[in-house]
Design a protein around this motif. Structure first.
Motif, short mmCIF file in Angstrom:
data_model
loop_
_atom_site.label_atom_id
_atom_site.label_comp_id
_atom_site.label_asym_id
_atom_site.label_seq_id
_atom_site.Cartn_x
_atom_site.Cartn_y
_atom_site.Cartn_z
N ASP A 254 0.83 -1.21 0.00
CA ASP A 254 0.00 0.00 0.00
C ASP A 254 0.87 1.26 0.00
OD1 ASP A 254 -2.45 -1.26 -0.07
OD2 ASP A 254 -2.65 -1.36 2.11
N LEU A 255 1.95 1.23 0.76
CA LEU A 255 2.82 2.40 0.80
C LEU A 255 3.52 2.64 -0.53
CD1 LEU A 255 3.74 4.52 2.89
CD2 LEU A 255 5.80 3.16 3.20
N THR A 256 3.91 1.55 -1.19
CA THR A 256 4.52 1.67 -2.52
C THR A 256 3.54 2.29 -3.51
OG1 THR A 256 5.93 -0.25 -2.09
CG2 THR A 256 5.63 0.40 -4.38
N SER A 257 2.28 1.85 -3.44
CA SER A 257 1.24 2.39 -4.33
C SER A 257 1.04 3.88 -4.07
CB SER A 257 -0.08 1.65 -4.11
OG SER A 257 0.05 0.29 -4.44
N LEU A 258 0.99 4.25 -2.80
CA LEU A 258 0.80 5.66 -2.46
C LEU A 258 1.95 6.52 -2.98
CD1 LEU A 258 -0.56 5.50 1.19
CD2 LEU A 258 -1.81 6.11 -0.88
N LYS A 259 3.15 5.99 -2.88
CA LYS A 259 4.31 6.75 -3.34
C LYS A 259 4.26 6.99 -4.84
CE LYS A 259 9.31 7.05 -2.71
NZ LYS A 259 10.50 6.40 -2.12
N SER A 260 3.84 5.96 -5.58
CA SER A 260 3.75 6.11 -7.04
C SER A 260 2.62 7.05 -7.43
CB SER A 260 3.57 4.75 -7.70
OG SER A 260 2.32 4.18 -7.33
N LEU A 261 1.57 7.09 -6.61
CA LEU A 261 0.42 7.94 -6.93
C LEU A 261 0.62 9.38 -6.47
CD1 LEU A 261 -2.41 5.47 -5.90
CD2 LEU A 261 -2.13 6.42 -8.18
N LEU A 262 1.12 9.54 -5.26
CA LEU A 262 1.22 10.88 -4.66
C LEU A 262 2.59 11.52 -4.83
CD1 LEU A 262 -0.61 10.07 -1.31
CD2 LEU A 262 -1.60 11.11 -3.36
N GLY A 263 3.58 10.68 -5.15
CA GLY A 263 4.95 11.19 -5.24
C GLY A 263 5.60 11.19 -3.87
N GLY A 264 6.89 10.90 -3.83
CA GLY A 264 7.60 10.80 -2.57
C GLY A 264 7.65 12.10 -1.80
N ASN A 265 7.48 13.23 -2.47
CA ASN A 265 7.55 14.53 -1.81
C ASN A 265 6.18 15.13 -1.52
OD1 ASN A 265 10.40 14.66 -1.77
ND2 ASN A 265 10.41 15.26 -3.93
N GLY A 266 5.12 14.38 -1.87
CA GLY A 266 3.77 14.87 -1.62
C GLY A 266 3.49 14.93 -0.12
N LEU A 267 2.82 15.98 0.32
CA LEU A 267 2.55 16.18 1.73
C LEU A 267 1.75 15.02 2.32
CD1 LEU A 267 2.70 17.97 4.22
CD2 LEU A 267 0.62 19.14 3.43
#
Length: 557
Positions: A254-267
């Motif tokens: 889930d965290l990997t998916s979020l990173k790809s969707l929101l970007g690693g620098n997304g708040l």
């Protein structure tokens, strides 16, 4: 896609823009065939589709699914419409099994073209065929064609031929419906990143919808897992390691998916990642704290803290993880040498209460050095902790040596018989120097090493002066082999008392290790003392008195 293979329009044997009377006619015909147990076939049972079983239940469900206008439109998005002569021609090729020709016809009027009243049906039909493909690139193009078509102003033309003019459309809701249905079909066999890739050619609104759809679920899942782990950790701190590992493994995808969707620098990603890292970090800390008194939990705790450090985004959480990792590593290293540290600490404590002597300093060094070697092997020669421990042993031992020499020097200054004091000082210095050399083999911090070097050089210089003094007087006194001091005291080499002392030397002292050591020591120092004391009548009288008493004592035996 199953939604195409089992589409209600396909079961009904009609195009999505079929008139109501055609729908009713096919319905009656299918049911009539079903009553007599015969399978019915239609022209649109194309070979590109899977075989179909028109059962009574599937027939009833199909026709009920195309009664309402919204249902008609939604199902039509995954089927075909026959609106223009071009469509008619393409369907003839499709019925003949020539899929390539049909695709070619629709491609000619859609590729690089804007959607219009003349080609909107081709966009829909070509999109449906491409969604049936096993090729990811074809599916991607099919999705883009469908969504571009729905978002166009000519989607209303499509709705009119499928439903009726009274049906009010909402382009966005139809896009979401299409996206949701495609995801249902594909999410089982595709990862989040693969699914996102299929929609990458779509517009911003679609991508935002996908982003929210994909992030809401993972965020909720991660937050729920964090809360459950927190409760479990507090209730069962001894199992905090397993709780932390489960949290890490359960949220990884889930965290990997979020990173790809929101970007690693997304708040939003930073907040969820840091919260996850904090809980995994706390699991590692709690586990370490609860077990450190009875076992070595460092390996498991450090693994969790490393996971947390790698997940964390903010410098504050990363630094906290690093600090705890270093602290636990230091504890683990100390635990490996705990027995050695206890031994050395006890030796140093007992050393403070020992009488000042060269031997006490020697024993401290010899007893502690093997333990220091173990600590050195574990921590390394440059480790500050090791150097301080080794330096403490060296510093204490050297201090006692210096104190022993200082006491001997003080006694020489205040003692009435200077000769005896000088002999004691020589003995102390001679014994202290090899012990000082042993101290020099220990590792020390630079400031302690510098102090040791100064003290050791002072001892060596003092010993060298004594050696020169003894060397310059080595030929003085009576003939070799005699009792130099006794001869001096009695004034005659063959004095009866001197003869008794020589007899004692030859018959008693020579037969024991300690006696021979005394003789060796005596002949080393006595010539120098004779030279110093030969003109001192008072000293000679004092020595004769002592020797007379000693001779009386040995004569009784």
């Amino acid at each position: 896609m199953n939604i195409i293979h089992t589409n209600p329009y396909r079961i009904a044997g009609i195009f999505a823009n079929a008139k109501q009377r055609e729908i009713q006619r096919n319905k009656a015909k299918i049911k009539a065939y079903a009553k007599v147990g015969r399978a019915i076939e239609f022209d649109i049972d194309y070979s590109i589709l899977d075989s179909i079983n028109r059962s009574e239940d599937s027939i009833n469900s199909a026709f009920s699914s195309i009664e309402q206008s919204r249902d008609k439109v939604n199902n039509a998005l995954f089927w075909f419409v026959n609106v223009t002569p071009i469509d008619e021609t393409a369907f003839k090729y499709l019925a003949e099994g020539n899929k390539g020709k049909a695709v070619e016809i629709w491609t000619k009027i859609t590729d690089g073209k804007s959607i219009s009243a003349k080609n909107y049906s081709a966009f829909n039909n070509l999109g449906t065929i491409r969604l049936l493909s096993n090729s990811a690139s074809d599916v991607k193009r099919g999705i883009a064609a469908k969504i571009n078509f729905i978002e166009s102003q000519h989607f209303n033309d499509f709705v009119k031929v499928v439903a009726d003019e009274t049906f009010s459309i909402d382009n966005s809701s139809h896009v979401r419906f299409l996206v949701d249905e495609i995801l249902k079909e594909l999410e089982t066999d595709h990862s989040t990143s693969e699914l996102l890739s299929l929609f990458s050619s779509c517009g911003k609104e679609t991508r935002n919808y996908l982003s929210k759809k994909f992030t809401d679920g993972p965020i909720h899942s991660i937050e729920s897992s964090i809360e459950a782990t927190k409760n479990s950790r507090k209730q069962h701190p001894k199992s905090a390691n397993q709780s932390g590992l489960s949290l890490y493994n359960d949220t990884k995808d889930d965290l990997t998916s979020l990173k790809s969707l929101l970007g690693g620098n997304g708040l939003k990603y930073k907040m969820i990642a840091d919260n996850l890292a904090k809980e995994i970090l706390q699991c590692g800390i709690d586990y370490f704290q609860v077990w450190k008194e009875s076992t070595d939990p460092s390996k498991q705790a450090i693994a969790l803290l490393t996971y947390a450090k790698n997940i964390a985004v903010s410098a504050q959480v990363i630094d906290r993880a690093k600090d705890n990792i270093e602290g636990i590593k230091e504890w683990a290293e100390t635990a490996k040498i705990e027995s050695e540290l206890i031994f050395i600490t006890n030796q140093l404590e007992r050393f403070q209460n020992k009488s000042v002597s060269v031997n006490a300093a020697k024993c401290l060094v010899e007893d502690c050095k093997p333990k220091l070697q173990v600590i050195k092997k574990v921590l390394g020669v440059q480790d500050t902790f090791y150097l301080n421990i080794s330096g403490a042993v060296a510093s204490n031992a050297q201090a006692m040596l210096i104190e022993t020499v200082n006491i001997a020097q003080h006694n020489l200054e205040v003692q009435y018989e200077k000769a005896a004091g000088l002999v004691m000082l020589m003995m102390v210095v001679e014994d202290a120097l090899p012990v000082s050399k042993k101290i020099g083999t220990l590792d020390m911090p630079s400031e302690i090493k510098a102090r040791y070097t100064r003290n050791h050089n002072d001892l060596r210089q003092l010993n060298n002066e004594f050696q020169r003094f003894r060397g310059s007087n080595s030929g003085s006194g009576s003939s070799g082999g005699g009792c130099y001091i006794a001869t001096m005291a009695y004034g005659d080499y063959d004095h009866p008392q001197v003869l008794k002392l020589r007899e004692f030397r030859d018959t008693i002292l020579q037969k024991s290790i300690m006696g021979r050591a005394f003789i060796k020591f005596y002949y080393r120092f006595s010539p120098s003392l004779v030279e110093m004391l030969k003109n001192s009548k008072r000293t000679n009288k004092f020595i004769r008195t002592l020797l007379d008493k000693f001779i009386q004592l040995i004569s009784r035996k």
